[in-house]
Motif scaffolding. Structure first.
Motif, mmCIF file in Angstrom:
data_model
loop_
_atom_site.group_PDB
_atom_site.id
_atom_site.type_symbol
_atom_site.label_atom_id
_atom_site.label_comp_id
_atom_site.label_asym_id
_atom_site.label_seq_id
_atom_site.Cartn_x
_atom_site.Cartn_y
_atom_site.Cartn_z
ATOM 1 N N GLY A 108 -47.321 9.577 16.647
ATOM 2 C CA GLY A 108 -46.648 8.366 16.200
ATOM 3 C C GLY A 108 -45.426 8.698 15.364
ATOM 4 O O GLY A 108 -45.281 9.807 14.859
ATOM 5 N N GLU A 109 -44.533 7.715 15.210
ATOM 6 C CA GLU A 109 -43.254 7.985 14.540
ATOM 7 C C GLU A 109 -43.378 8.296 13.055
ATOM 8 O O GLU A 109 -42.456 8.829 12.461
ATOM 9 C CB GLU A 109 -42.267 6.847 14.770
ATOM 10 C CG GLU A 109 -42.615 5.552 14.082
ATOM 11 C CD GLU A 109 -41.581 4.478 14.350
ATOM 12 O OE1 GLU A 109 -41.308 3.695 13.440
ATOM 13 O OE2 GLU A 109 -41.043 4.435 15.472
ATOM 14 N N ARG A 110 -44.490 7.993 12.451
ATOM 15 C CA ARG A 110 -44.687 8.304 11.033
ATOM 16 C C ARG A 110 -45.590 9.532 10.837
ATOM 17 O O ARG A 110 -46.025 9.799 9.726
ATOM 18 C CB ARG A 110 -45.272 7.110 10.293
ATOM 19 C CG ARG A 110 -44.333 5.911 10.250
ATOM 20 C CD ARG A 110 -44.927 4.825 9.414
ATOM 21 N NE ARG A 110 -45.129 5.318 8.056
ATOM 22 C CZ ARG A 110 -44.537 4.831 6.980
ATOM 23 N NH1 ARG A 110 -43.727 3.819 7.085
ATOM 24 N NH2 ARG A 110 -44.776 5.337 5.792
ATOM 25 N N HIS A 111 -45.876 10.234 11.927
ATOM 26 C CA HIS A 111 -46.835 11.342 11.876
ATOM 27 C C HIS A 111 -46.162 12.594 12.439
ATOM 28 O O HIS A 111 -46.099 12.793 13.655
ATOM 29 C CB HIS A 111 -48.068 10.964 12.694
ATOM 30 C CG HIS A 111 -49.207 11.915 12.559
ATOM 31 N ND1 HIS A 111 -49.996 11.983 11.430
ATOM 32 C CD2 HIS A 111 -49.693 12.839 13.416
ATOM 33 C CE1 HIS A 111 -50.928 12.903 11.612
ATOM 34 N NE2 HIS A 111 -50.758 13.444 12.804
ATOM 35 N N TYR A 112 -45.642 13.434 11.558
ATOM 36 C CA TYR A 112 -44.925 14.642 11.958
ATOM 37 C C TYR A 112 -45.934 15.775 12.069
ATOM 38 O O TYR A 112 -46.500 16.222 11.064
ATOM 39 C CB TYR A 112 -43.853 14.978 10.920
ATOM 40 C CG TYR A 112 -42.795 15.925 11.425
ATOM 41 C CD1 TYR A 112 -41.582 15.431 11.896
ATOM 42 C CD2 TYR A 112 -42.993 17.300 11.429
ATOM 43 C CE1 TYR A 112 -40.590 16.290 12.349
ATOM 44 C CE2 TYR A 112 -42.014 18.159 11.880
ATOM 45 C CZ TYR A 112 -40.816 17.658 12.333
ATOM 46 O OH TYR A 112 -39.835 18.496 12.785
ATOM 47 N N ALA A 113 -46.193 16.220 13.300
ATOM 48 C CA ALA A 113 -47.248 17.207 13.511
ATOM 49 C C ALA A 113 -46.981 18.022 14.765
ATOM 50 O O ALA A 113 -46.225 17.625 15.644
ATOM 51 C CB ALA A 113 -48.606 16.501 13.638
ATOM 52 N N ALA A 114 -47.640 19.171 14.824
ATOM 53 C CA ALA A 114 -47.668 19.980 16.038
ATOM 54 C C ALA A 114 -49.108 20.041 16.515
ATOM 55 O O ALA A 114 -50.027 20.255 15.717
ATOM 56 C CB ALA A 114 -47.154 21.393 15.764
ATOM 57 N N TYR A 115 -49.293 19.828 17.794
ATOM 58 C CA TYR A 115 -50.605 19.934 18.416
ATOM 59 C C TYR A 115 -50.595 21.218 19.229
ATOM 60 O O TYR A 115 -49.770 21.365 20.141
ATOM 61 C CB TYR A 115 -50.867 18.736 19.321
ATOM 62 C CG TYR A 115 -50.941 17.427 18.564
ATOM 63 C CD1 TYR A 115 -52.173 16.884 18.212
ATOM 64 C CD2 TYR A 115 -49.778 16.744 18.203
ATOM 65 C CE1 TYR A 115 -52.250 15.681 17.514
ATOM 66 C CE2 TYR A 115 -49.844 15.545 17.499
ATOM 67 C CZ TYR A 115 -51.078 15.025 17.170
ATOM 68 O OH TYR A 115 -51.148 13.849 16.474
ATOM 69 N N LEU A 116 -51.492 22.133 18.909
ATOM 70 C CA LEU A 116 -51.542 23.432 19.569
ATOM 71 C C LEU A 116 -52.901 23.625 20.226
ATOM 72 O O LEU A 116 -53.925 23.173 19.707
ATOM 73 C CB LEU A 116 -51.319 24.552 18.554
ATOM 74 C CG LEU A 116 -50.052 24.495 17.710
ATOM 75 C CD1 LEU A 116 -50.061 25.616 16.677
ATOM 76 C CD2 LEU A 116 -48.810 24.560 18.578
ATOM 77 N N GLU A 117 -52.907 24.346 21.343
ATOM 78 C CA GLU A 117 -54.157 24.673 22.029
ATOM 79 C C GLU A 117 -54.175 26.172 22.297
ATOM 80 O O GLU A 117 -53.176 26.733 22.762
ATOM 81 C CB GLU A 117 -54.259 23.901 23.345
ATOM 82 C CG GLU A 117 -55.563 24.150 24.086
ATOM 83 C CD GLU A 117 -55.631 23.367 25.389
ATOM 84 O OE1 GLU A 117 -56.698 22.797 25.672
ATOM 85 O OE2 GLU A 117 -54.627 23.329 26.130
#
Length: 140
Positions: A110-119
């Protein structure tokens, strides 16, 4: 420091210990964890009162984690800021992680959630979440 309610440990059973250690050691040490235990079938890293274990158990019944099946979907970690999210996401592939949802990175949550999703290679997902910022600061 409050202890009640904090996690004591998380244990992750992995199909290949060497591969898991290479990926998780890099990530956890980047996040401030330090080596806690090391034995023939596993390793753990500790931060505060919580430790995370990767273990190759003889009782393991599969060869890949499926985050979409019942059970653990992912682990989410706070990181200091957006620069750290970006740095970890950029360096992750060299350590056995792939960036998930690259077309929406770093706002896949979402636009207020700055994150990286890694697998990682074995299907385990981590989410690296920058500390929250006011909406006007989330997009440059």
């Amino acid at each position: 420091m409050a202890v009640t309610g904090t996690l004591h440990h998380v244990e992750i059973w992995v199909p290949d210990l060497g591969r898991a250690v290479a990926a998780w050691e890099w990530l956890l040490e980047e996040l401030g964890y330090v080596l806690h235990q090391d034995w023939s079938d596993g390793r753990s890293w500790k931060l505060g009162v919580t430790y995370i274990v990767v273990e190759r158990s003889p009782a393991l019944t599969g060869d890949r984690h499926d985050r979409c099946r019942p059970g653990l979907n992912h682990l989410a970690f706070h990181v200091a800021d957006r620069a750290m999210v970006d740095s970890l996401a950029e360096r992750a592939p060299a350590h056995g992680w792939r960036l998930m949802f690259p077309e929406r990175h770093p706002y896949a949550g979402g636009e207020r959630h700055y994150a990286a999703y890694l697998e990682d290679t074995d299907g385990f997902e981590v989410e690296l979440v920058a500390l929250s910022l006011p909406l006007e600061e989330t997009r440059e």
